[in-house]
Design a protein around this motif. Sequence first.
Motif, PDB file in Angstrom:
ATOM      1  N   ASN A   9       0.833  -1.207   0.000  1.00  0.00           N
ATOM      2  CA  ASN A   9       0.000   0.000   0.000  1.00  0.00           C
ATOM      3  C   ASN A   9       0.866   1.254   0.000  1.00  0.00           C
ATOM      4  N   ALA A  10       1.929   1.225   0.805  1.00  0.00           N
ATOM      5  CA  ALA A  10       2.825   2.382   0.878  1.00  0.00           C
ATOM      6  C   ALA A  10       3.476   2.650  -0.473  1.00  0.00           C
ATOM      7  N   MET A  11       3.856   1.598  -1.153  1.00  0.00           N
ATOM      8  CA  MET A  11       4.555   1.755  -2.430  1.00  0.00           C
ATOM      9  C   MET A  11       3.640   2.225  -3.546  1.00  0.00           C
ATOM     10  N   THR A  12       2.342   2.178  -3.299  1.00  0.00           N
ATOM     11  CA  THR A  12       1.399   2.731  -4.280  1.00  0.00           C
ATOM     12  C   THR A  12       0.968   4.150  -3.906  1.00  0.00           C
ATOM     13  N   GLY A  13       1.625   4.720  -2.862  1.00  0.00           N
ATOM     14  CA  GLY A  13       1.369   6.111  -2.524  1.00  0.00           C
ATOM     15  C   GLY A  13       0.475   6.342  -1.320  1.00  0.00           C
ATOM     16  N   ASP A  14       0.222   5.305  -0.539  1.00  0.00           N
ATOM     17  CA  ASP A  14      -0.601   5.445   0.663  1.00  0.00           C
ATOM     18  C   ASP A  14       0.274   5.973   1.790  1.00  0.00           C
ATOM     19  N   ILE A  15       0.162   7.263   2.081  1.00  0.00           N
ATOM     20  CA  ILE A  15       1.037   7.879   3.081  1.00  0.00           C
ATOM     21  C   ILE A  15       0.759   7.360   4.478  1.00  0.00           C
ATOM     22  N   ASN A  16      -0.472   6.979   4.765  1.00  0.00           N
ATOM     23  CA  ASN A  16      -0.783   6.428   6.084  1.00  0.00           C
ATOM     24  C   ASN A  16      -0.099   5.076   6.279  1.00  0.00           C
ATOM     25  N   ALA A  17      -0.060   4.287   5.230  1.00  0.00           N
ATOM     26  CA  ALA A  17       0.636   3.003   5.301  1.00  0.00           C
ATOM     27  C   ALA A  17       2.127   3.223   5.516  1.00  0.00           C
ATOM     28  N   PHE A  18       2.680   4.197   4.793  1.00  0.00           N
ATOM     29  CA  PHE A  18       4.107   4.488   4.960  1.00  0.00           C
ATOM     30  C   PHE A  18       4.386   4.993   6.371  1.00  0.00           C
ATOM     31  N   GLN A  19       3.509   5.835   6.897  1.00  0.00           N
ATOM     32  CA  GLN A  19       3.680   6.347   8.256  1.00  0.00           C
ATOM     33  C   GLN A  19       3.679   5.206   9.277  1.00  0.00           C
ATOM     34  N   THR A  20       2.823   4.225   9.050  1.00  0.00           N
ATOM     35  CA  THR A  20       2.769   3.070   9.949  1.00  0.00           C
ATOM     36  C   THR A  20       4.101   2.335   9.971  1.00  0.00           C
TER      37      THR A  20
END
Length: 285
Positions: A9-20
């Motif tokens: 999810n993060a690698m598709t641009g989901d900033i909340n996933a990256f933040q997690t």
Amino acid sequence: METAQILRNAMTGDINAFQTLFAGFQNQLKSYLYRLLTDRNDVDDLTHDTFIRAFDKIATFNQESSLKTWVFTIATNLAYDHLKKLKRWPADAQDRGARLAVGTPDISNSFRVVHQASNAGAYEIKEHIDFCFTCISKTLPIENQVALILKDIYDFPVKEICLILDKTEGVVKHLLNASRETMANIFDNRCALVNKKGACDQCSQLNGIFNPKQNQQEQRMKLELVKESRKFNRMELLNLRTLLVKAIDPLHSSGTDLQDILMRCTRTAIGEVNNFFDVPNSKVH
């Protein structure tokens, strides 16, 4: 949700996933950056910059390493760009800081104010050993300092340090050996806590200032480092110090604020900060 899915999810641009994912190692990242930068405001800035740059480039993450190692690489490069503008610290940086404090009543008083008013203003000898470790590591070339701290304090495998520094395994092992030798030599020549020939006994002096009712020798002897010191050579003593340092987070301890203001004094004394009182106050605990 499993970590692999969060990463996708993060690698598709989901900033909340990256933040997690970022939150999982953020405290360690900030602690690492503090040991390199010795300024909490700079740490906050570079942590923010690291997050932004990593998220912007997340689509390029090829998973040849862990996400943590990849992010630490970005943070290390940012720290390197910052540090290469500054001079390496001299081995007597702490002595210069002590002389500045003794000769400047306003600075000495600021130490006492933090000690008395801050929830993180306690003085403990073990935390000052951590402070000394950071100061002495600042005498190393940046690459040596990074290799030493990543391997000996944060337990990064050599192969991951190779990725972070973009160096071969042979070079990284050389950096580690040279760094440990330098650290051991400086500690051996100045740390009177475990070597009576040393020129520095700051731990006991400061303990006497901030904890005047304590028996200083008794406090010293509580540390395994001191009790075991006569049994070991200087490199083994460095290993004991390293074990102590690994157990301390310089940004989240009972003496974080006091150690930070001591660090600011040291930075002022060596000319890295123009005026002790011009530095914006970091957040206090």
